[in-house]
Design a protein around this motif. Sequence first.
Motif, PDB file in Angstrom:
ATOM      1  N   LYS A  72      -2.857  -0.729 -32.413  1.00  0.00           N
ATOM      2  CA  LYS A  72      -1.434  -0.873 -32.703  1.00  0.00           C
ATOM      3  C   LYS A  72      -0.622  -0.791 -31.416  1.00  0.00           C
ATOM      4  CE  LYS A  72      -1.553   1.287 -37.317  1.00  0.00           C
ATOM      5  NZ  LYS A  72      -0.974   2.350 -38.163  1.00  0.00           N
ATOM      6  N   ARG A  73       0.636  -1.218 -31.502  1.00  0.00           N
ATOM      7  CA  ARG A  73       1.559  -1.052 -30.383  1.00  0.00           C
ATOM      8  C   ARG A  73       1.759   0.443 -30.116  1.00  0.00           C
ATOM      9  NH1 ARG A  73       5.921  -4.029 -27.892  1.00  0.00           N
ATOM     10  NH2 ARG A  73       5.209  -5.863 -29.051  1.00  0.00           N
ATOM     11  N   TRP A  74       1.880   0.808 -28.854  1.00  0.00           N
ATOM     12  CA  TRP A  74       1.969   2.217 -28.482  1.00  0.00           C
ATOM     13  C   TRP A  74       3.401   2.733 -28.649  1.00  0.00           C
ATOM     14  CZ3 TRP A  74      -1.142   2.811 -23.277  1.00  0.00           C
ATOM     15  CH2 TRP A  74      -2.495   2.518 -23.524  1.00  0.00           C
ATOM     16  N   ASN A  75       3.755   3.157 -29.837  1.00  0.00           N
ATOM     17  CA  ASN A  75       5.015   3.860 -30.016  1.00  0.00           C
ATOM     18  C   ASN A  75       4.739   5.366 -30.017  1.00  0.00           C
ATOM     19  OD1 ASN A  75       3.964   4.495 -32.566  1.00  0.00           O
ATOM     20  ND2 ASN A  75       5.049   2.808 -33.576  1.00  0.00           N
ATOM     21  N   VAL A 251       3.945 -12.699 -21.595  1.00  0.00           N
ATOM     22  CA  VAL A 251       3.623 -12.952 -23.004  1.00  0.00           C
ATOM     23  C   VAL A 251       2.851 -11.765 -23.576  1.00  0.00           C
ATOM     24  CG1 VAL A 251       2.358 -14.428 -24.598  1.00  0.00           C
ATOM     25  CG2 VAL A 251       3.639 -15.444 -22.702  1.00  0.00           C
ATOM     26  N   MET A 252       1.887 -11.254 -22.804  1.00  0.00           N
ATOM     27  CA  MET A 252       1.125 -10.089 -23.260  1.00  0.00           C
ATOM     28  C   MET A 252       2.039  -8.887 -23.455  1.00  0.00           C
ATOM     29  SD  MET A 252      -1.898 -11.185 -23.665  1.00  0.00           S
ATOM     30  CE  MET A 252      -2.591  -9.584 -24.075  1.00  0.00           C
ATOM     31  N   ARG A 253       2.987  -8.695 -22.539  1.00  0.00           N
ATOM     32  CA  ARG A 253       3.923  -7.566 -22.681  1.00  0.00           C
ATOM     33  C   ARG A 253       4.768  -7.721 -23.939  1.00  0.00           C
ATOM     34  NH1 ARG A 253       4.485  -8.692 -17.017  1.00  0.00           N
ATOM     35  NH2 ARG A 253       3.455  -7.077 -15.769  1.00  0.00           N
ATOM     36  N   GLY A 257       3.414  -4.729 -25.750  1.00  0.00           N
ATOM     37  CA  GLY A 257       4.191  -3.681 -25.104  1.00  0.00           C
ATOM     38  C   GLY A 257       3.467  -2.975 -23.973  1.00  0.00           C
ATOM     39  N   GLU A 258       3.631  -1.663 -23.906  1.00  0.00           N
ATOM     40  CA  GLU A 258       3.100  -0.835 -22.821  1.00  0.00           C
ATOM     41  C   GLU A 258       1.593  -1.001 -22.639  1.00  0.00           C
ATOM     42  OE1 GLU A 258       2.800   3.987 -21.797  1.00  0.00           O
ATOM     43  OE2 GLU A 258       3.906   3.268 -23.552  1.00  0.00           O
TER      44      GLU A 258
END
Length: 296
Positions: A72-75, A251-253, A257-258
């Motif tokens: 998952k995205r690092w929140n 694009v990857m960012r 994200g991080e």
Amino acid sequence: MEVLVTGGTGFIGEALVPALLDEGHSVTVLTRQSHPSPIAQARFIQELSELSESETPIDVVINLAGASLAAKRWNTEYKKKMVDSRVVLTQRLGEYFRSVKKRPAIWVNASAIGFYGPRNDEALTESADTGEGFAAQLCRDWESAAAEAAGDARLCLMRLGVVLDKSDGAYPQMAQPFKMGVANWIGDGQQWLSWVHRDDVVAAFCHAIESSDLRGPVNVTAPHPVTSRDFCEAMRKVHRTLLAVPMPGFVMRAMVGEMADELLITGQKVVPQALEASGFAFNHPEIDVALAAIEA
């Protein structure tokens, strides 16, 4: 020996547990799953309290448990989950084994090459200093918790590279564009990918149990890391592609994200010095050999 495996139903554990059983070990798997896939002769528990001192004591702990860094995205919430599933669980293991009469003699703990942080072209052995960033801090904290939990046990800190296998892990996502006829690499393609075939990971964990001289940090990566462009060329040998294009960093960012800067756009050139010095022989030392086996 009596072996306790945490995370035994995950990507590595599901292959490691049968291998341990084949080698004659008795295996107990600590898992959060209520109905794990059955593995003949393995015992499954959901709580440490299900281990009883009246039973045969645990000789070896293999600690694999941890939420995927790439799922998952690092929140903030998911970062906490990644920490708790590694560091907090390891601390709980330590508390439990400090309470029993006979403690494990061997502790094999997963970690990751994220410990080193982004390092460009520097060849990294186990003696290299730690790096910066969330992944590096997570690995430091996990290894510190493992050292405290292990006590006087022989401790191996298995710093895993990118584990490749057809069924799961990073490879299916990495292979998807190639299967669609598009060869790609990330950014300028010069960042290093320190990879390892899952079969060699399983063999390395078994080797760590049996090798009495192996202790401390252990890089679990193939002896020949490749750049992103090299990986692309190797993939083109096993997949027919019509187009070759880079995946720009921005694009990857935007997509992840991080995580992009810590795991994808940058890399590490990691060398398995400790494993090779201990006599371990890789079945898949070269990327072409590994990809051919995966796609066979």
